[in-house]
Design an enzyme around this catalytic site. Sequence first.
Site, PDB file in Angstrom:
ATOM      1  N   GLY A  13      14.944   2.493  -3.552  1.00  0.00           N
ATOM      2  CA  GLY A  13      15.842   2.225  -2.437  1.00  0.00           C
ATOM      3  C   GLY A  13      17.269   2.599  -2.765  1.00  0.00           C
ATOM      4  O   GLY A  13      17.535   3.604  -3.428  1.00  0.00           O
ATOM      5  N   GLU A  52      16.681  30.465 -14.559  1.00  0.00           N
ATOM      6  CA  GLU A  52      15.509  31.125 -15.141  1.00  0.00           C
ATOM      7  C   GLU A  52      14.541  31.612 -14.063  1.00  0.00           C
ATOM      8  O   GLU A  52      13.323  31.630 -14.259  1.00  0.00           O
ATOM      9  CB  GLU A  52      14.774  30.191 -16.119  1.00  0.00           C
ATOM     10  CG  GLU A  52      15.653  29.496 -17.128  1.00  0.00           C
ATOM     11  CD  GLU A  52      16.230  30.419 -18.161  1.00  0.00           C
ATOM     12  OE1 GLU A  52      15.929  31.613 -18.130  1.00  0.00           O
ATOM     13  OE2 GLU A  52      17.013  29.946 -19.002  1.00  0.00           O
ATOM     14  N   GLN A  58       0.812  -1.210   0.000  1.00  0.00           N
ATOM     15  CA  GLN A  58       0.000   0.000   0.000  1.00  0.00           C
ATOM     16  C   GLN A  58       0.850   1.267   0.000  1.00  0.00           C
ATOM     17  O   GLN A  58       0.525   2.239  -0.705  1.00  0.00           O
ATOM     18  CB  GLN A  58      -0.940  -0.006   1.212  1.00  0.00           C
ATOM     19  CG  GLN A  58      -2.038  -1.053   1.123  1.00  0.00           C
ATOM     20  CD  GLN A  58      -2.967  -1.045   2.322  1.00  0.00           C
ATOM     21  OE1 GLN A  58      -2.781  -0.256   3.249  1.00  0.00           O
ATOM     22  NE2 GLN A  58      -3.967  -1.908   2.307  1.00  0.00           N
TER      23      GLN A  58
END
Length: 380
Positions: free
Chosen positions: A334, A358, A274
């Site tokens: 990782g 910029e 998840q």
Amino acid sequence: MDDLLTPEELGIRAAVRRWAADRVLPGVAEWYERGELPVVRELARELGSLGALGMTLEGYGCAGAGAVQYGLTCLELEAADSGIRSLVSVQGSLAMYAIHRHGSSEQRERWLPVMAAGEAIGCFGLTEPDHGSDPGSMRTRARREGSDWVLTGRKTWITNAPIADVAVVWARTEEGIRGFVVPTDTPGLSAPEIRHKWSLRASVTGELVLDGVRLPADAVLPGARGLGAPLGCLGHARYGIVWGAPGAARSCLETALEYSRTREQFGRPIGGFQLTQAKLADMAVELHKALLLALHLGRRMEAGSLTPEQISFGKLNNVREALEICRTSRTVLGANGISLEYPVMRHATNLESVLTYEGTSEMHQLVVGKALTGLDAFRG
């Protein structure tokens, strides 16, 4: 977004993506590691053949393309490497744009065709060692001596300077700030390369040192008077960054997605966890918001209604979010995220420069803040 693009725009995007895959991606990690771009002139000529140099300009061998076509080109070039997109932006949106917009017919005829073809490389000398965000305080001077101009000063962090054939240099005169077209073989001009960079390593960066550079009267850009002239050029270049930065982010997200499907931990791909999916979802949301913003600004530019404040809005959001996508992609990979085997850390370090040049994020925040409040916070 593809449904919102014309067949011509999709074709240009595909052509630039193929070119970048064939000519940049195979060598860019090595160029970055070595801190050099050994094939820069070869790449410039190929980009000229693609019509990518001075892409939105009309005439003089330029493609006369639309703003969205140019934006998609920047997107694909920066998906390969920010340094390649910087080469194109400085050549077309700064040096060529300044000559096209403010130059004499003789200056345009001399420089624009060879620059559009990539046969001559240009640079844009505005930033100074002590004056980055405040170019109006520049110390570079141009004084009249008879019919000639004599320039003295120093510019720094100038992309393409060590390899440039022509420099557009901005200097303070008795008449205010003026621009000058300076062939780089002019006596008194040197362009030492800046080494030991940890960002934009596959890009050539240097200084412009002007030690009594004598120029004829016709070297001045006749249409450029005041600070608004170089700032207008910068606005055109910033627009390209609005598109380019999401290209770097897209490369990182695609890498993270592929890695998450194949890298296994605890017996299954990490993309099935998840927390990893939350990262991927958030990155996808921010990337596509940035692309839609770039497209919206591109259509406004094509309609002639794009304002400097809106360009600042785009650069502020898109570079900031692209950098966060790169950093988050690194966490998905990782320890492998810091390896040049993958493009993620290269893009992340490059975007640290894009965040600054910029116009820094802070400057663009103040531009947007002034537009919102009507109050100028640039000076205390």
